[in-house]
Design an enzyme around this catalytic site. Structure first.
Site, mmCIF file in Angstrom:
data_model
loop_
_atom_site.group_PDB
_atom_site.id
_atom_site.type_symbol
_atom_site.label_atom_id
_atom_site.label_comp_id
_atom_site.label_asym_id
_atom_site.label_seq_id
_atom_site.Cartn_x
_atom_site.Cartn_y
_atom_site.Cartn_z
ATOM 1 C CD GLN A 18 -1.662 122.769 104.489
ATOM 2 O OE1 GLN A 18 -1.605 123.689 105.290
ATOM 3 N NE2 GLN A 18 -2.233 121.602 104.784
ATOM 4 C CG ASN A 19 3.269 117.839 100.997
ATOM 5 O OD1 ASN A 19 2.864 118.132 102.113
ATOM 6 N ND2 ASN A 19 3.113 116.652 100.460
ATOM 7 C CG ASP A 21 7.913 117.224 99.258
ATOM 8 O OD1 ASP A 21 6.987 117.081 98.415
ATOM 9 O OD2 ASP A 21 7.857 116.755 100.406
ATOM 10 C CG HIS A 36 2.087 126.269 102.836
ATOM 11 N ND1 HIS A 36 1.911 125.458 103.923
ATOM 12 C CD2 HIS A 36 1.034 127.138 102.854
ATOM 13 C CE1 HIS A 36 0.815 125.804 104.581
ATOM 14 N NE2 HIS A 36 0.263 126.809 103.946
ATOM 15 C CB CYS A 64 14.918 138.173 89.297
ATOM 16 S SG CYS A 64 13.529 137.872 88.180
ATOM 17 C CG LEU A 129 -3.555 106.095 109.833
ATOM 18 C CD1 LEU A 129 -3.875 104.735 109.196
ATOM 19 C CD2 LEU A 129 -2.043 106.231 110.022
ATOM 20 C CB ALA A 146 -2.400 108.008 102.028
HETATM 21 ZN ZN LIG Z 1 12.141 139.737 88.667
#
Ligand SMILES: [Zn+2]
Length: 158
Positions: A18-19, A21, A36, A64, A129, A146
């Site tokens: 879901q990160n 970055d 996401h 685009c 955790l 983790a």
């Molecule tokens: Zn396009």
């Protein structure tokens, strides 16, 4: 999620996050799906499959590169359907082991992935955790940071 069938386990590994970055990629992870979206990309307003890496400031003039339409951040906004859901559901149906890591497991649809995978026969493992709310579909729970328990799990996985 993995299945150690005829191909190597790494070929069958899929990381769904879901990160938004790029920390997974910077850490060397392969086969990452950002359900996401991805902060490093823009998406076409007319063709959702037109996505591209973008650095700089997006403006109304940003177009685009494939069709010239307007763009938007490659981020799933509130009330939008997460990305790659069909691909993720296929992987959940086929996986032998589903592992969820470092999550409160309360944000749907991702919170339901473990139950979906279990229904199709996967072993479900939680590396976290904190002990999550009781989930009868979680077979194995490993408590810890983790940074400590994931490398250990990966060594056992090989
Ligand atoms: Zn396009």
């Amino acid at each position: 999620m993995h299945s150690p069938n005829s191909r190597s386990a790494c070929d069958r590994f899929l990381l769904v996050t879901q990160n938004v970055d790029d920390l997974h990629e910077r850490a060397g992870s392969k086969r990452v799906l950002h359900m996401h979206g991805d902060l490093m990309k823009l998406r076409c307003m007319n063709h959702p499959d037109h996505e591209f890496m973008f650095k700089g400031e997006e403006t109304l003039e940003t177009k685009c590169p494939f069709c010239g339409a307007g763009t938007r951040p490659d981020i799933v906004f509130f009330e939008e359907v997460p990305l790659y859901m069909e691909m993720i559901q296929d992987a959940l149906r086929e996986c032998d082991e589903f592992v969820y890591i470092g999550t409160s497991s309360v944000v749907y649809p991702a919170a339901g992935f473990k139950n979906f995978a279990k229904r199709f026969g996967a072993k479900v493992t939680c590396l976290n955790l904190e002990i999550p709310a009781h989930d009868p579909d979680t077979d194995v729970f490993v408590q810890g940071k983790a940074t400590e328990i994931v490398p250990k799990w990966c060594e056992e996985f090989k």
